[in-house]
Design a protein around this motif. Structure first.
Motif, mmCIF file in Angstrom:
data_model
loop_
_atom_site.group_PDB
_atom_site.id
_atom_site.type_symbol
_atom_site.label_atom_id
_atom_site.label_comp_id
_atom_site.label_asym_id
_atom_site.label_seq_id
_atom_site.Cartn_x
_atom_site.Cartn_y
_atom_site.Cartn_z
ATOM 1 N N ASN A 267 -6.239 -13.647 3.839
ATOM 2 C CA ASN A 267 -5.723 -12.629 2.897
ATOM 3 C C ASN A 267 -6.744 -12.247 1.823
ATOM 4 O O ASN A 267 -6.578 -11.248 1.128
ATOM 5 N N LEU A 268 -7.828 -13.054 1.672
ATOM 6 C CA LEU A 268 -8.836 -12.765 0.641
ATOM 7 C C LEU A 268 -9.966 -11.862 1.168
ATOM 8 O O LEU A 268 -10.836 -11.447 0.419
ATOM 9 N N LYS A 269 -9.911 -11.619 2.492
ATOM 10 C CA LYS A 269 -11.004 -10.900 3.143
ATOM 11 C C LYS A 269 -11.309 -9.550 2.468
ATOM 12 O O LYS A 269 -12.474 -9.248 2.176
ATOM 13 N N SER A 270 -10.275 -8.781 2.170
ATOM 14 C CA SER A 270 -10.555 -7.444 1.630
ATOM 15 C C SER A 270 -11.135 -7.547 0.213
ATOM 16 O O SER A 270 -12.031 -6.772 -0.150
ATOM 17 N N ASP A 271 -10.667 -8.509 -0.590
ATOM 18 C CA ASP A 271 -11.237 -8.682 -1.947
ATOM 19 C C ASP A 271 -12.719 -9.034 -1.859
ATOM 20 O O ASP A 271 -13.529 -8.592 -2.672
ATOM 21 N N ILE A 272 -13.066 -9.856 -0.863
ATOM 22 C CA ILE A 272 -14.468 -10.265 -0.696
ATOM 23 C C ILE A 272 -15.299 -9.068 -0.226
ATOM 24 O O ILE A 272 -16.391 -8.810 -0.744
ATOM 25 N N GLU A 273 -14.742 -8.298 0.706
ATOM 26 C CA GLU A 273 -15.521 -7.178 1.251
ATOM 27 C C GLU A 273 -15.703 -6.056 0.221
ATOM 28 O O GLU A 273 -16.697 -5.337 0.270
#
Ligand code: GDP
Length: 302
Positions: A267-273
Motif C-alpha cells: 500500500n506504500l508503493k504509490s507514496d514511494i513512487e
C-alpha cells in the motif's frame, strides 16, 4: 554493496551464492568502530568478514561460531566492567588489527589482509580509513552507539545523531572506483541512520552515488512500522522520522533508483513512487539461506 552488520551479512551471504563472490565489493560502515580494552574493534567489518568466510555465529549475528569467552570472564575477575562481548577466537582479529594500526597500516589494508587470511573471496572495504564515529545524543547524555545499544540496551531516549569526523573523512582507497565501475550498487538491508547514514555522511561517497551510471537499488530493513531487528525504529522515532519504508525513500531519493519493500507494505508503493523512486514489492524477510539468496537475486534483477 553498502553494508551494516547483521541484516547486511544475511543479504551478502545470499548475494555470494547468486553471483561469483569475486564480483562483489562490500563498502562497510565504520561508525560503530570503537576502542575497547585497548583494542580497536570494527563490529560491522568483522560481522561481514566472518559471514563471508563462513565462520559467523549466525544465531547471535556477530562473533565467531562456537567461540568461548574466557578472556572476558578473566577481565571481569580483575574487576573490569566488561559489557562489550568479545570471544576468545574473535580476540585475535582485534589484537592483529590494533598491532597493525600501531604500525601505521591503513584500516582498509588490514581489512583486506584479514579477509584474505579467512578465505573471503569478495572485496571488503571500510567506507573510510579516517576517523568517523556515530555518537548518539540521548536524555542520558552523548554516547557511542555501542554504549547506547549494548551497554544501556537502547533504553535512553534518542535526541539526535552525530557522525563525528564525517566532514573530514575521505573514502578509503578503492571505494569511489568500486562505486563508479559497478553494474549495480545495492544498499543492503541495514540501519539507515547508524549503518548506511555514516557511509553516506562521507561527502565524496554520497556525491559518487548521486551520479547516474550503475543501477542503484536499496532493500528496506523495515517491514511496516518496525525494523526486522536492532534499534533502527527507536533511533528513527527519536529523530522525529516516521518509521516507514516511505522515510527510506525520502532519505535515499537522490542516490537510489529502486527500493525493494515487503509485500505487506504494498500500500506504500504509490507514496514511494511519488518521490521518483521505483518501488518493487517482494518477500524481504531472510529466515534461511534460500530466502537470503532469493532476496539477493531480486536486488540484482530488480
Ligand atoms: P543494527 O542492527 O540496527 O545496528 O543495524 P545493521 O545495519 O547492522 O543491521 C540490522 C538491520 O538489518 C536492521 O535495521 C534490521 O531491520 C535489518 N534486517 C535484519 N534482518 C533482516 C531481514 O531478514 N530482512 C530485511 N529486509 N532486513 C533485515
Amino acid at each position: 554493496v553498502l553494508s551494516g552488520g547483521t541484516g547486511s551479512a544475511k543479504f551478502l551471504r545470499g548475494l555470494c551464492k547468486a553471483v561469483p563472490p569475486e564480483e562483489v565489493t562490500v563498502i562497510v560502515n565504520v561508525g560503530d568502530n570503537t576502542t575497547m580494552f585497548g583494542l580497536y574493534i570494527c563490529p560491522d567489518v568483522d560481522t561481514i568478514t566472518y559471514a563471508l568466510s563462513g565462520i559467523l555465529d549466525e544465531e547471535r549475528g556477530w562473533g565467531i561460531r562456537s567461540d568461548s569467552f574466557n578472556f572476558l570472564s578473566s577481565l571481569r575477575t580483575l574487576g573490569l566492567s566488561a559489557w562489550f562481548n568479545l570471544g576468545d577466537k574473535d580476540l585475535a582479529t582485534h589484537v592483529y588489527r590494533t598491532m597493525k594500526l600501531k604500525e601505521n597500516v591503513a584500516l582498509s589494508q588490514i581489512t583486506h589482509d584479514i579477509a584474505g587470511r579467512l578465505g573471503v573471496r569478495s572485496r571488503i572495504l571500510p567506507a573510510t580509513d579516517d576517523f568517523l564515529e556515530t555518537r548518539v545524543l540521548t536524555d542520558q547524555g552523548e554516547m557511542h552507539l555501542q554504549e547506547f545499544w549494548v551497554r544501556w540496551r537502547g533504553a535512553p531516549a534518542v535526541k539526535g545523531i552525530v557522525y563525528l569526523g564525517a566532514d573530514r573523512a575521505k573514502p578509503a582507497a578503492g571505494v569511489e572506483d568500486a562505486l563508479a565501475s559497478a553494474d549495480t550498487v545495492i544498499l543492503a538491508p541495514a540501519n539507515p541512520i547508524t549503518s548506511i547514514g555514516p557511509i553516506l555522511a562521507v561527502k565524496r561517497i554520497r556525491e559518487t552515488l548521486q551520479k547516474r551510471g550503475p543501477r542503484r537499488v536499496a532493500v528496506s530493513p523495515l517491514i511496516g512500522r518496525n525494523a526486522v531487528s536492532g534499534p533502527a525504529g527507536k533511533i528513527m522515532s527519536g529523530l522525529g522520522l516516521e518509521v516507514s519504508p516511505v522515510t527510506l525513500a525520502k532519505l535515499y531519493c537522490d542516490i537510489v533508483d529502486t527500493l525493494i519493500i515487503h509485500t505487506s507494505d504494498e500500500n506504500l508503493k504509490s507514496d514511494i513512487e511519488k518521490l521518483g523512486i521505483r518501488c518493487v514489492v517482494a518477500n524481504i524477510l531472510m529466515r534461511d539461506s534460500n530466502e537470503e539468496k532469493r532476496l539477493a537475486n531480486h536486488a540484482i534483477t530488480a
